[in-house]
Enzyme design. Structure first.
Site, mmCIF file in Angstrom:
data_model
loop_
_atom_site.group_PDB
_atom_site.id
_atom_site.type_symbol
_atom_site.label_atom_id
_atom_site.label_comp_id
_atom_site.label_asym_id
_atom_site.label_seq_id
_atom_site.Cartn_x
_atom_site.Cartn_y
_atom_site.Cartn_z
ATOM 1 N N GLU A 114 -59.227 -36.310 5.685
ATOM 2 C CA GLU A 114 -58.278 -36.664 6.743
ATOM 3 C C GLU A 114 -57.287 -35.526 6.912
ATOM 4 O OE1 GLU A 114 -58.506 -39.396 4.367
ATOM 5 O OE2 GLU A 114 -59.849 -40.545 5.671
ATOM 6 N N TYR A 126 -61.027 -26.119 8.491
ATOM 7 C CA TYR A 126 -62.110 -27.090 8.327
ATOM 8 C C TYR A 126 -63.196 -26.902 9.402
ATOM 9 C CZ TYR A 126 -58.707 -29.323 5.241
ATOM 10 O OH TYR A 126 -57.799 -29.564 4.239
HETATM 11 C C1 LIG Z 1 -54.342 -25.127 5.185
HETATM 12 C C2 LIG Z 1 -54.192 -24.160 4.002
HETATM 13 C C3 LIG Z 1 -54.813 -24.790 2.765
HETATM 14 C C4 LIG Z 1 -54.961 -22.862 4.343
HETATM 15 O O1 LIG Z 1 -54.939 -22.017 3.193
HETATM 16 P P1 LIG Z 1 -54.883 -20.406 3.317
HETATM 17 O O2 LIG Z 1 -55.192 -19.849 1.984
HETATM 18 O O3 LIG Z 1 -53.615 -20.019 3.945
HETATM 19 O O4 LIG Z 1 -56.067 -20.166 4.343
HETATM 20 P P2 LIG Z 1 -57.041 -18.890 4.413
HETATM 21 O O5 LIG Z 1 -56.249 -17.650 4.289
HETATM 22 O O6 LIG Z 1 -58.164 -19.097 3.470
HETATM 23 O O7 LIG Z 1 -57.543 -18.990 5.932
HETATM 24 C C5 LIG Z 1 -58.780 -19.594 6.260
HETATM 25 C C6 LIG Z 1 -58.772 -20.040 7.709
HETATM 26 O O8 LIG Z 1 -57.809 -21.086 7.882
HETATM 27 C C7 LIG Z 1 -57.225 -20.974 9.193
HETATM 28 N N1 LIG Z 1 -55.804 -20.688 9.038
HETATM 29 C C8 LIG Z 1 -55.146 -20.476 7.864
HETATM 30 N N2 LIG Z 1 -53.830 -20.287 8.119
HETATM 31 C C9 LIG Z 1 -53.662 -20.407 9.438
HETATM 32 C C10 LIG Z 1 -52.536 -20.369 10.302
HETATM 33 N N3 LIG Z 1 -51.301 -20.141 9.818
HETATM 34 N N4 LIG Z 1 -52.731 -20.551 11.624
HETATM 35 C C11 LIG Z 1 -53.949 -20.781 12.124
HETATM 36 N N5 LIG Z 1 -55.087 -20.843 11.359
HETATM 37 C C12 LIG Z 1 -54.918 -20.653 10.040
HETATM 38 C C13 LIG Z 1 -57.954 -19.847 9.878
HETATM 39 O O9 LIG Z 1 -59.104 -20.391 10.514
HETATM 40 C C14 LIG Z 1 -58.374 -18.989 8.689
HETATM 41 O O10 LIG Z 1 -59.463 -18.178 8.994
HETATM 42 P P3 LIG Z 1 -59.227 -16.687 9.605
HETATM 43 O O11 LIG Z 1 -58.365 -15.987 8.613
HETATM 44 O O12 LIG Z 1 -60.615 -16.151 9.689
HETATM 45 O O13 LIG Z 1 -58.558 -16.896 10.923
HETATM 46 C C15 LIG Z 1 -52.697 -23.760 3.786
HETATM 47 O O14 LIG Z 1 -52.129 -23.406 5.031
HETATM 48 C C16 LIG Z 1 -51.864 -24.869 3.158
HETATM 49 O O15 LIG Z 1 -51.870 -25.029 1.946
HETATM 50 N N6 LIG Z 1 -51.109 -25.613 3.996
HETATM 51 C C17 LIG Z 1 -50.207 -26.654 3.472
HETATM 52 C C18 LIG Z 1 -50.955 -27.820 2.878
HETATM 53 C C19 LIG Z 1 -51.904 -28.430 3.871
HETATM 54 O O16 LIG Z 1 -51.548 -28.684 5.024
HETATM 55 N N7 LIG Z 1 -53.151 -28.720 3.419
HETATM 56 C C20 LIG Z 1 -54.180 -29.356 4.206
HETATM 57 C C21 LIG Z 1 -54.008 -30.834 4.157
HETATM 58 S S1 LIG Z 1 -55.306 -31.649 5.089
#
Ligand SMILES: CC(C)(COP(=O)(O)OP(=O)(O)OC[C@H]1O[C@@H](n2cnc3c(N)ncnc32)[C@H](O)[C@@H]1OP(=O)(O)O)[C@@H](O)C(=O)NCCC(=O)NCCS
Length: 164
Positions: A114, A126
């Site tokens: 979710e 995702y």
């Molecule tokens: C969502 C989360 C886990 C992503 O982790 P991350 O290590 O920053 O992500 P990555 O660097 O591996 O990025 C992978 C992809 O995610 C997406 N993404 C990550 N950060 C993004 C941002 N700020 N804006 C848009 N897309 C983003 C992109 O598709 C990215 O791929 P790309 O680099 O080829 O564009 C992180 O932002 C987080 O921990 N957020 C807070 C907690 C949360 O909301 N968790 C999900 C609950 S459902």
């Protein structure tokens, strides 16, 4: 002192099972990341019942974590979070890929999660992994102004017999 992004290039990154001793660091990241965080007790329960709990570490530092339950052919990704200082460096992608791999290895046919429709970073992550929206749970999440819906996402998993 080196900053987190500088460390990303110089310190070995590791994804390993979460241990009881990690919970304090995990809870600190959780509290800093979500307006309505999981409690310490929820993480300890997840460990106790044997959910798939992983941490991503940079050197000795916990940089993020993922929690997943598996059973009855379905994996449920319950939490995936990277500490703000380590975001946008591919850690979330690698942690998610590992959870999906573990679910496939456990012969799960599909994975669900979710996500808040407002969480565009997570949704992009995702969708890039092949998840598709299959539903919406109305008023599922607590939110500042009341409740927020949850988008339900599904991924068919590759098993020995092919993708479901
Ligand atoms: C969502 C989360 C886990 C992503 O982790 P991350 O290590 O920053 O992500 P990555 O660097 O591996 O990025 C992978 C992809 O995610 C997406 N993404 C990550 N950060 C993004 C941002 N700020 N804006 C848009 N897309 C983003 C992109 O598709 C990215 O791929 P790309 O680099 O080829 O564009 C992180 O932002 C987080 O921990 N957020 C807070 C907690 C949360 O909301 N968790 C999900 C609950 S459902």
């Amino acid at each position: 002192m080196a900053t987190a992004p500088e460390l990303l290039g110089s310190v070995p990154e590791l994804i390993r099972p979460m241990r009881d001793a990690d919970v304090a660091d995990v809870v600190a990241i959780e509290r800093a990341s979500y307006q309505f965080p999981w409690s310490e007790g929820i993480f300890r329960d997840c460990l106790r019942v044997g959910y798939t709990c992983r941490v991503a570490t940079m050197g000795k530092q916990v940089a993020g974590y993922g929690v997943m339950s598996v059973g009855a052919g379905e994996a449920h990704i319950l939490n995936l979070c990277i500490a703000e200082a380590y975001r946008c460096h591919g850690l979330g992608r690698r942690l998610l890929a590992l959870l999906i791999e573990r679910a496939s290895a456990a012969s799960m046919k599909e994975a669900f999660l979710e996500v808040r429709p407002s969480n565009t970073a997570a949704i992009r992550l995702y969708l890039a992994h092949g998840f598709e929206q299959v539903g919406m749970r109305r008023g599922y999440y607590q939110a500042a102004g009341g409740r927020e819906d949850a988008a339900v996402l599904r991924l068919g998993l590759r098993t020995a017999r092919g993708r479901s």
